[in-house]
Design a protein around this motif. Structure first.
Motif, PDB file in Angstrom:
ATOM      1  N   ALA A 160      -8.375  13.529  21.489  1.00 13.86           N
ATOM      2  CA  ALA A 160      -7.765  13.038  22.721  1.00 13.86           C
ATOM      3  C   ALA A 160      -6.315  12.620  22.488  1.00 13.86           C
ATOM      4  N   CYS A 161      -6.020  12.092  21.334  1.00 20.07           N
ATOM      5  CA  CYS A 161      -4.654  11.618  21.080  1.00 20.07           C
ATOM      6  C   CYS A 161      -3.895  12.520  20.117  1.00 20.07           C
ATOM      7  N   HIS A 162      -4.521  12.940  19.057  1.00 22.39           N
ATOM      8  CA  HIS A 162      -3.790  13.683  18.020  1.00 22.39           C
ATOM      9  C   HIS A 162      -3.911  15.190  18.175  1.00 22.39           C
ATOM     10  N   GLY A 163      -4.742  15.667  19.111  1.00 19.97           N
ATOM     11  CA  GLY A 163      -4.994  17.099  19.227  1.00 19.97           C
ATOM     12  C   GLY A 163      -6.079  17.506  18.235  1.00 19.97           C
ATOM     13  N   ALA A 164      -6.877  18.512  18.596  1.00 18.36           N
ATOM     14  CA  ALA A 164      -8.005  18.907  17.744  1.00 18.36           C
ATOM     15  C   ALA A 164      -7.534  19.383  16.380  1.00 18.36           C
ATOM     16  N   ASP A 165      -6.351  20.012  16.337  1.00 19.66           N
ATOM     17  CA  ASP A 165      -5.834  20.498  15.056  1.00 19.66           C
ATOM     18  C   ASP A 165      -4.774  19.538  14.495  1.00 19.66           C
ATOM     19  N   GLY A 166      -4.573  18.406  15.166  1.00 17.11           N
ATOM     20  CA  GLY A 166      -3.632  17.406  14.662  1.00 17.11           C
ATOM     21  C   GLY A 166      -2.208  17.574  15.164  1.00 17.11           C
ATOM     22  N   ASN A 167      -2.011  18.548  16.063  1.00 15.68           N
ATOM     23  CA  ASN A 167      -0.679  18.698  16.672  1.00 15.68           C
ATOM     24  C   ASN A 167      -0.671  17.945  17.998  1.00 15.68           C
ATOM     25  N   SER A 168      -0.096  16.757  17.965  1.00 18.62           N
ATOM     26  CA  SER A 168      -0.067  15.914  19.148  1.00 18.62           C
ATOM     27  C   SER A 168       0.956  16.442  20.137  1.00 18.62           C
ATOM     28  N   THR A 169       0.589  16.428  21.431  1.00 13.41           N
ATOM     29  CA  THR A 169       1.539  16.871  22.449  1.00 13.41           C
ATOM     30  C   THR A 169       2.156  15.673  23.159  1.00 13.41           C
ATOM     31  N   ASN A 170       1.782  14.465  22.733  1.00 13.94           N
ATOM     32  CA  ASN A 170       2.297  13.246  23.343  1.00 13.94           C
ATOM     33  C   ASN A 170       3.067  12.466  22.271  1.00 13.94           C
ATOM     34  N   PRO A 171       4.346  12.198  22.525  1.00 13.99           N
ATOM     35  CA  PRO A 171       5.158  11.542  21.491  1.00 13.99           C
ATOM     36  C   PRO A 171       4.675  10.147  21.110  1.00 13.99           C
ATOM     37  N   GLN A 172       3.767   9.564  21.881  1.00 16.30           N
ATOM     38  CA  GLN A 172       3.194   8.263  21.505  1.00 16.30           C
ATOM     39  C   GLN A 172       2.258   8.395  20.308  1.00 16.30           C
ATOM     40  N   TYR A 173       1.752   9.600  20.095  1.00 15.55           N
ATOM     41  CA  TYR A 173       0.748   9.807  19.060  1.00 15.55           C
ATOM     42  C   TYR A 173       1.298  10.702  17.963  1.00 15.55           C
ATOM     43  N   PRO A 174       1.194  10.270  16.718  1.00 18.16           N
ATOM     44  CA  PRO A 174       1.777  11.080  15.637  1.00 18.16           C
ATOM     45  C   PRO A 174       1.039  12.402  15.425  1.00 18.16           C
ATOM     46  N   THR A 175       1.809  13.397  15.014  1.00 15.21           N
ATOM     47  CA  THR A 175       1.237  14.675  14.590  1.00 15.21           C
ATOM     48  C   THR A 175       0.669  14.503  13.189  1.00 15.21           C
ATOM     49  N   LEU A 176      -0.560  14.947  12.994  1.00 12.80           N
ATOM     50  CA  LEU A 176      -1.218  14.804  11.686  1.00 12.80           C
ATOM     51  C   LEU A 176      -1.334  16.154  10.971  1.00 12.80           C
ATOM     52  N   ALA A 177      -1.229  17.246  11.736  1.00 14.74           N
ATOM     53  CA  ALA A 177      -1.393  18.586  11.165  1.00 14.74           C
ATOM     54  C   ALA A 177      -0.355  18.837  10.080  1.00 14.74           C
ATOM     55  N   GLY A 178      -0.805  19.262   8.926  1.00 17.19           N
ATOM     56  CA  GLY A 178       0.104  19.607   7.839  1.00 17.19           C
ATOM     57  C   GLY A 178       0.510  18.419   6.978  1.00 17.19           C
ATOM     58  N   GLN A 179       0.128  17.216   7.405  1.00 17.46           N
ATOM     59  CA  GLN A 179       0.448  16.018   6.602  1.00 17.46           C
ATOM     60  C   GLN A 179      -0.377  16.052   5.303  1.00 17.46           C
ATOM     61  N   HIS A 180       0.137  15.442   4.257  1.00 16.24           N
ATOM     62  CA  HIS A 180      -0.620  15.375   3.007  1.00 16.24           C
ATOM     63  C   HIS A 180      -1.944  14.641   3.233  1.00 16.24           C
ATOM     64  N   ALA A 181      -3.015  15.171   2.660  1.00 16.54           N
ATOM     65  CA  ALA A 181      -4.324  14.535   2.791  1.00 16.54           C
ATOM     66  C   ALA A 181      -4.308  13.125   2.209  1.00 16.54           C
ATOM     67  N   ALA A 199      -8.744  16.227   5.066  1.00 20.31           N
ATOM     68  CA  ALA A 199      -8.711  17.615   4.577  1.00 20.31           C
ATOM     69  C   ALA A 199      -8.519  18.575   5.747  1.00 20.31           C
ATOM     70  N   TRP A 200      -9.149  18.276   6.860  1.00 17.47           N
ATOM     71  CA  TRP A 200      -9.022  19.143   8.038  1.00 17.47           C
ATOM     72  C   TRP A 200      -7.581  19.139   8.565  1.00 17.47           C
ATOM     73  N   PHE A 201      -7.037  17.954   8.838  1.00 14.53           N
ATOM     74  CA  PHE A 201      -5.680  17.900   9.400  1.00 14.53           C
ATOM     75  C   PHE A 201      -4.655  18.457   8.404  1.00 14.53           C
ATOM     76  N   ALA A 202      -4.839  18.163   7.125  1.00 12.78           N
ATOM     77  CA  ALA A 202      -3.877  18.639   6.117  1.00 12.78           C
ATOM     78  C   ALA A 202      -3.862  20.166   6.050  1.00 12.78           C
ATOM     79  N   SER A 203      -4.995  20.793   6.387  1.00 17.60           N
ATOM     80  CA  SER A 203      -5.071  22.254   6.264  1.00 17.60           C
ATOM     81  C   SER A 203      -4.551  22.968   7.505  1.00 17.60           C
ATOM     82  N   GLN A 204      -4.164  22.204   8.531  1.00 13.80           N
ATOM     83  CA  GLN A 204      -3.672  22.830   9.763  1.00 13.80           C
ATOM     84  C   GLN A 204      -2.152  23.003   9.731  1.00 13.80           C
ATOM     85  N   LYS A 205      -1.662  23.979  10.480  1.00 11.34           N
ATOM     86  CA  LYS A 205      -0.210  24.215  10.555  1.00 11.34           C
ATOM     87  C   LYS A 205       0.423  23.166  11.465  1.00 11.34           C
ATOM     88  N   GLY A 206       1.428  22.496  10.966  1.00 11.65           N
ATOM     89  CA  GLY A 206       2.083  21.483  11.784  1.00 11.65           C
ATOM     90  C   GLY A 206       3.309  20.979  11.061  1.00 11.65           C
TER      91      GLY A 206
END
Ligand code: HEC
Length: 116
Positions: A39-60, A97-104
């Motif tokens: 709901a906040c970070h996106g299923a793959d961790g790419n947030s579309t709302n600047p209030q919520y950080p993008t997690l996709a591609g971040q180090h695990a 592991a999931w968010f780290a493995s996504q493109k972001g």
């Protein structure tokens, strides 16, 4: 010589097993992400709302570190404390592991080194 070979093979296997364990199970993490974090970070961790950080591609490691901080109170945020509190240490590794493995985010790809 034979003993040395056997020892090398055994240590290679145990190193592999340890790192696979430390890396978390991305498929199990995907489930948590789609049920709880989406709901906040996106299923793959790419947030579309600047209030919520993008997690996709971040180090695990960093993701686990942040989640532990929210859970133990080192890092204070009323929204995330609640969500982190519901995660076990294994859940944290898996979802990381999931968010780290996504493109972001484009963090350099370092070997996965989640520490306890
Ligand atoms: C209701 C919205 C919401 C939900 C749902 C949510 N988060 Fe968050 N998350 C936030 C907000 C807001 C922040 C920024 C908090 C801060 O300032 O520390 C954040 C921060 C984070 C951070 C730190 C990011 C960074 O770059 O430091 C992580 C990691 C994180 N969330 C993981 C998760 C995980 C995993 C879940 C699901 C179990 C989840 N979040 C569910 C709103 C949410």
């Amino acid at each position: 010589m034979n003993t040395l070979k056997q020892w090398l093979v055994l240590s290679a296997i145990s190193v592999f097993t340890l790192s696979a364990h430390a890396g978390g199970d991305a498929e199990a993490g995907k489930k948590i992400a789609s049920q709880t974090c989406q709901a906040c970070h996106g299923a793959d961790g790419n947030s579309t709302n600047p209030q919520y950080p993008t997690l996709a591609g971040q180090h695990a490691d960093y993701l686990v570190h942040a989640l532990k901080g929210y859970k133990n109170g080192d890092r204070k945020n009323p929204i995330m404390s609640g969500f982190a509190a519901s995660l076990s240490p294994a859940d944290m590794k898996n979802v990381a592991a999931w968010f780290a493995s996504q493109k972001g985010l484009t963090s350099p790809r370092l070997p996965n080194t989640v520490h306890e």
